[in-house]
Design a protein around this motif. Structure first.
Motif, PDB file in Angstrom:
ATOM      1  N   VAL A  34       0.853  -1.189   0.000  1.00  0.00           N
ATOM      2  CA  VAL A  34       0.000   0.000   0.000  1.00  0.00           C
ATOM      3  C   VAL A  34       0.888   1.238   0.000  1.00  0.00           C
ATOM      4  CG1 VAL A  34      -2.016  -1.017   1.116  1.00  0.00           C
ATOM      5  CG2 VAL A  34      -0.153  -0.147   2.523  1.00  0.00           C
ATOM      6  N   PRO A  35       0.467   2.301  -0.679  1.00  0.00           N
ATOM      7  CA  PRO A  35       1.293   3.515  -0.732  1.00  0.00           C
ATOM      8  C   PRO A  35       1.410   4.214   0.613  1.00  0.00           C
ATOM      9  CG  PRO A  35      -0.847   3.904  -1.730  1.00  0.00           C
ATOM     10  CD  PRO A  35      -0.772   2.436  -1.445  1.00  0.00           C
ATOM     11  N   VAL A  36       0.363   4.050   1.433  1.00  0.00           N
ATOM     12  CA  VAL A  36       0.315   4.616   2.779  1.00  0.00           C
ATOM     13  C   VAL A  36      -0.391   3.587   3.660  1.00  0.00           C
ATOM     14  CG1 VAL A  36      -0.498   6.513   4.234  1.00  0.00           C
ATOM     15  CG2 VAL A  36       0.101   6.956   1.852  1.00  0.00           C
ATOM     16  N   LEU A  37       0.094   3.385   4.868  1.00  0.00           N
ATOM     17  CA  LEU A  37      -0.608   2.460   5.758  1.00  0.00           C
ATOM     18  C   LEU A  37      -1.956   3.071   6.149  1.00  0.00           C
ATOM     19  CD1 LEU A  37       2.178   1.064   8.109  1.00  0.00           C
ATOM     20  CD2 LEU A  37       0.778  -0.218   6.487  1.00  0.00           C
ATOM     21  N   PRO A  38      -3.059   2.427   5.774  1.00  0.00           N
ATOM     22  CA  PRO A  38      -4.377   3.007   6.071  1.00  0.00           C
ATOM     23  C   PRO A  38      -4.733   2.861   7.543  1.00  0.00           C
ATOM     24  CG  PRO A  38      -4.618   0.867   5.012  1.00  0.00           C
ATOM     25  CD  PRO A  38      -3.147   1.168   5.016  1.00  0.00           C
ATOM     26  N   ARG A  39      -5.288   3.922   8.100  1.00  0.00           N
ATOM     27  CA  ARG A  39      -5.700   3.908   9.509  1.00  0.00           C
ATOM     28  C   ARG A  39      -7.205   3.815   9.670  1.00  0.00           C
ATOM     29  NH1 ARG A  39      -1.719   8.588  12.119  1.00  0.00           N
ATOM     30  NH2 ARG A  39       0.249   7.695  11.374  1.00  0.00           N
ATOM     31  N   HIS A  40      -7.935   4.204   8.621  1.00  0.00           N
ATOM     32  CA  HIS A  40      -9.391   4.163   8.693  1.00  0.00           C
ATOM     33  C   HIS A  40      -9.944   4.364   7.286  1.00  0.00           C
ATOM     34  CE1 HIS A  40      -8.231   8.454   9.573  1.00  0.00           C
ATOM     35  NE2 HIS A  40      -8.869   8.563   8.429  1.00  0.00           N
ATOM     36  N   GLY A  41     -11.233   4.081   7.136  1.00  0.00           N
ATOM     37  CA  GLY A  41     -11.900   4.345   5.877  1.00  0.00           C
ATOM     38  C   GLY A  41     -12.393   5.776   5.820  1.00  0.00           C
ATOM     39  N   PHE A  42     -12.667   6.236   4.602  1.00  0.00           N
ATOM     40  CA  PHE A  42     -13.214   7.580   4.445  1.00  0.00           C
ATOM     41  C   PHE A  42     -13.961   7.662   3.119  1.00  0.00           C
ATOM     42  CE2 PHE A  42      -8.937   7.637   2.675  1.00  0.00           C
ATOM     43  CZ  PHE A  42      -9.083   8.279   1.453  1.00  0.00           C
ATOM     44  N   THR A  43     -14.874   8.612   3.043  1.00  0.00           N
ATOM     45  CA  THR A  43     -15.687   8.802   1.844  1.00  0.00           C
ATOM     46  C   THR A  43     -15.717  10.275   1.481  1.00  0.00           C
ATOM     47  OG1 THR A  43     -17.078   6.885   2.381  1.00  0.00           O
ATOM     48  CG2 THR A  43     -17.974   8.503   0.827  1.00  0.00           C
ATOM     49  N   LEU A  44     -15.329  10.573   0.249  1.00  0.00           N
ATOM     50  CA  LEU A  44     -15.377  11.933  -0.277  1.00  0.00           C
ATOM     51  C   LEU A  44     -16.690  12.134  -1.022  1.00  0.00           C
ATOM     52  CD1 LEU A  44     -11.720  11.917  -1.550  1.00  0.00           C
ATOM     53  CD2 LEU A  44     -12.610  13.697  -0.035  1.00  0.00           C
ATOM     54  N   CYS A  45     -17.415  13.163  -0.671  1.00  0.00           N
ATOM     55  CA  CYS A  45     -18.708  13.463  -1.288  1.00  0.00           C
ATOM     56  C   CYS A  45     -18.553  14.711  -2.150  1.00  0.00           C
ATOM     57  CB  CYS A  45     -19.773  13.675  -0.215  1.00  0.00           C
ATOM     58  SG  CYS A  45     -19.966  12.244   0.866  1.00  0.00           S
ATOM     59  N   ASP A  46     -18.592  14.501  -3.475  1.00  0.00           N
ATOM     60  CA  ASP A  46     -18.226  15.558  -4.414  1.00  0.00           C
ATOM     61  C   ASP A  46     -16.838  16.080  -4.001  1.00  0.00           C
ATOM     62  OD1 ASP A  46     -20.503  15.373  -6.042  1.00  0.00           O
ATOM     63  OD2 ASP A  46     -21.661  16.581  -4.647  1.00  0.00           O
ATOM     64  N   ARG A  47     -16.653  17.363  -4.052  1.00  0.00           N
ATOM     65  CA  ARG A  47     -15.408  17.943  -3.538  1.00  0.00           C
ATOM     66  C   ARG A  47     -15.743  18.941  -2.431  1.00  0.00           C
ATOM     67  NH1 ARG A  47     -14.194  16.454  -8.739  1.00  0.00           N
ATOM     68  NH2 ARG A  47     -12.127  15.483  -8.967  1.00  0.00           N
ATOM     69  N   GLN A  48     -16.759  18.553  -1.653  1.00  0.00           N
ATOM     70  CA  GLN A  48     -17.280  19.475  -0.651  1.00  0.00           C
ATOM     71  C   GLN A  48     -17.178  18.953   0.765  1.00  0.00           C
ATOM     72  OE1 GLN A  48     -21.279  20.341  -1.879  1.00  0.00           O
ATOM     73  NE2 GLN A  48     -20.657  21.255  -3.802  1.00  0.00           N
ATOM     74  N   ALA A  49     -17.118  17.637   0.957  1.00  0.00           N
ATOM     75  CA  ALA A  49     -17.084  17.087   2.309  1.00  0.00           C
ATOM     76  C   ALA A  49     -16.413  15.725   2.300  1.00  0.00           C
ATOM     77  CB  ALA A  49     -18.502  16.962   2.877  1.00  0.00           C
ATOM     78  N   VAL A  50     -15.829  15.380   3.443  1.00  0.00           N
ATOM     79  CA  VAL A  50     -15.257  14.044   3.629  1.00  0.00           C
ATOM     80  C   VAL A  50     -15.797  13.481   4.932  1.00  0.00           C
ATOM     81  CG1 VAL A  50     -13.155  14.966   4.746  1.00  0.00           C
ATOM     82  CG2 VAL A  50     -13.145  12.657   3.771  1.00  0.00           C
ATOM     83  N   VAL A  51     -16.241  12.229   4.881  1.00  0.00           N
ATOM     84  CA  VAL A  51     -16.706  11.528   6.072  1.00  0.00           C
ATOM     85  C   VAL A  51     -15.596  10.570   6.489  1.00  0.00           C
ATOM     86  CG1 VAL A  51     -18.496  10.088   7.102  1.00  0.00           C
ATOM     87  CG2 VAL A  51     -19.076  11.644   5.226  1.00  0.00           C
ATOM     88  N   VAL A  52     -15.055  10.794   7.673  1.00  0.00           N
ATOM     89  CA  VAL A  52     -13.981   9.958   8.205  1.00  0.00           C
ATOM     90  C   VAL A  52     -14.587   8.961   9.169  1.00  0.00           C
ATOM     91  CG1 VAL A  52     -11.817   9.935   9.488  1.00  0.00           C
ATOM     92  CG2 VAL A  52     -12.334  11.835   7.948  1.00  0.00           C
ATOM     93  N   GLU A  53     -14.386   7.691   8.893  1.00  0.00           N
ATOM     94  CA  GLU A  53     -15.048   6.633   9.644  1.00  0.00           C
ATOM     95  C   GLU A  53     -14.133   6.090  10.724  1.00  0.00           C
ATOM     96  OE1 GLU A  53     -16.822   3.932   6.683  1.00  0.00           O
ATOM     97  OE2 GLU A  53     -16.664   5.654   5.360  1.00  0.00           O
ATOM     98  N   ALA A  54     -14.181   6.740  11.875  1.00  0.00           N
ATOM     99  CA  ALA A  54     -13.392   6.320  13.019  1.00  0.00           C
ATOM    100  C   ALA A  54     -14.276   5.562  14.000  1.00  0.00           C
ATOM    101  CB  ALA A  54     -12.772   7.536  13.698  1.00  0.00           C
TER     102      ALA A  54
END
Length: 283
Positions: free
Chosen positions: A210-230
């Motif tokens: 992996v290019p970066v060790l992932p710590r959590h999932g996330f979802t980008l909604c358009d280019r206006q918001a990101v939901v970080v799933e902690a």
């Protein structure tokens, strides 16, 4: 969902229903003329879905609304959105992916990276049930309603004009709740969704670093918001710096993933392994 938000959604839907009746259109005719799905029209009119601004404008044009009336329904939509505004970096009580469900509804471009749990929009009903059962705040009846709402919302995957890009690690395909048969049905669903023109499904195979060790999932909604799933809750951010950071992370994960035929081959391979596991457990 707050009572204020429900009421504002009901008001918007009722106003659109009256305008449709005034125009002498059926729900099916309006959907066809606006270029949206009939279920979308029904859900909006019944206060069960918040339309994106693009969808609302399409409906307004199909209804032949004048500038004043079109502005009125836009203001009603703004009132709904204001009722669910989370603010920058604010924490939301959205256990088990409920915040993600809400955030993606109005987005035209959804990009989701997951390293443990399947994206909400790709989950089968039984997989989603297992997800919601892990929430300490949901009783059996609430779990049933949450699963039903999630299944309804997945109709957005089929709606023209939307684009969904999902990138998973292979670990997501092998981290399973319930039974092997549940995962076989879930993987079969992924095969079906992968074939949609509106969806791109990528997987980072275990054989690739992996290019970066992932710590959590996330979802980008358009280019206006990101939901970080902690754990145990989710956070929504509209901060420019946060969006830029997660845009870059998604691009890197996407670049490491395989798509198309390679993904289908991988899904078939994992399904074969679950069949073997199922046979072992039932002996």
């Amino acid at each position: 969902m707050g009572s204020e938000r429900r009421e504002r959604m009901r008001v918007l839907g009722a106003r659109l229903r009256v305008l449709r009746a005034d125009a002498g259109l059926t729900g099916a005719a309006l959907a066809q003329q606006a270029g949206v799905g009939q279920p979308t029209v029904s859900k909006v009119e019944n206060g069960r879905m918040v339309p994106s601004l693009d969808v609302l404008d399409r409906l307004s044009r199909a209804l032949g609304l004048d500038e004043s009336t079109a502005g009125e329904v836009r203001e009603l939509l703004a009132a709904v959105e204001a009722a669910v505004e989370t603010g920058s970096g604010s924490e939301v009580d959205g256990s088990a992916g409920l915040v993600v469900d809400e955030a993606v509804r109005g987005a035209r471009l959804v990009r989701s990276f997951q390293c443990v749990v399947l994206p909400a929009m790709l989950q089968s009903a039984e997989y989603a049930r297992q997800v919601f059962l892990t929430s300490p705040h949901l009783g059996a009846e609430a779990v049933g309603r949450a699963v039903a709402a999630r299944m309804e919302r997945q109709s957005l995957l089929y709606e023209p004009g939307r684009e969904s890009v999902f990138v998973l690690t292979e670990a997501v395909l092998r981290t399973w709740p319930g039974t092997p048969s549940l995962m076989l049905a879930q993987l079969d669903r992924l095969l079906a969704v992968e074939s949609l023109d509106t969806v791109r499904l990528g997987v980072i195979p275990w054989r690739r670093p992996v290019p970066v060790l992932p710590r959590h999932g996330f979802t980008l909604c358009d280019r206006q918001a990101v939901v970080v799933e902690a754990f145990p809750s989710e956070q929504v951010s509209t901060e420019v710096d946060d969006l830029a950071r997660y845009e870059e992370m998604f691009s890197r994960f996407e670049g490491a993933a395989v798509f198309g035929g390679e993904v289908r081959d991988l899904l078939m391979q994992v399904m074969g392994e679950f069949r073997e596991l199922e046979a072992t457990l039932t002996r």
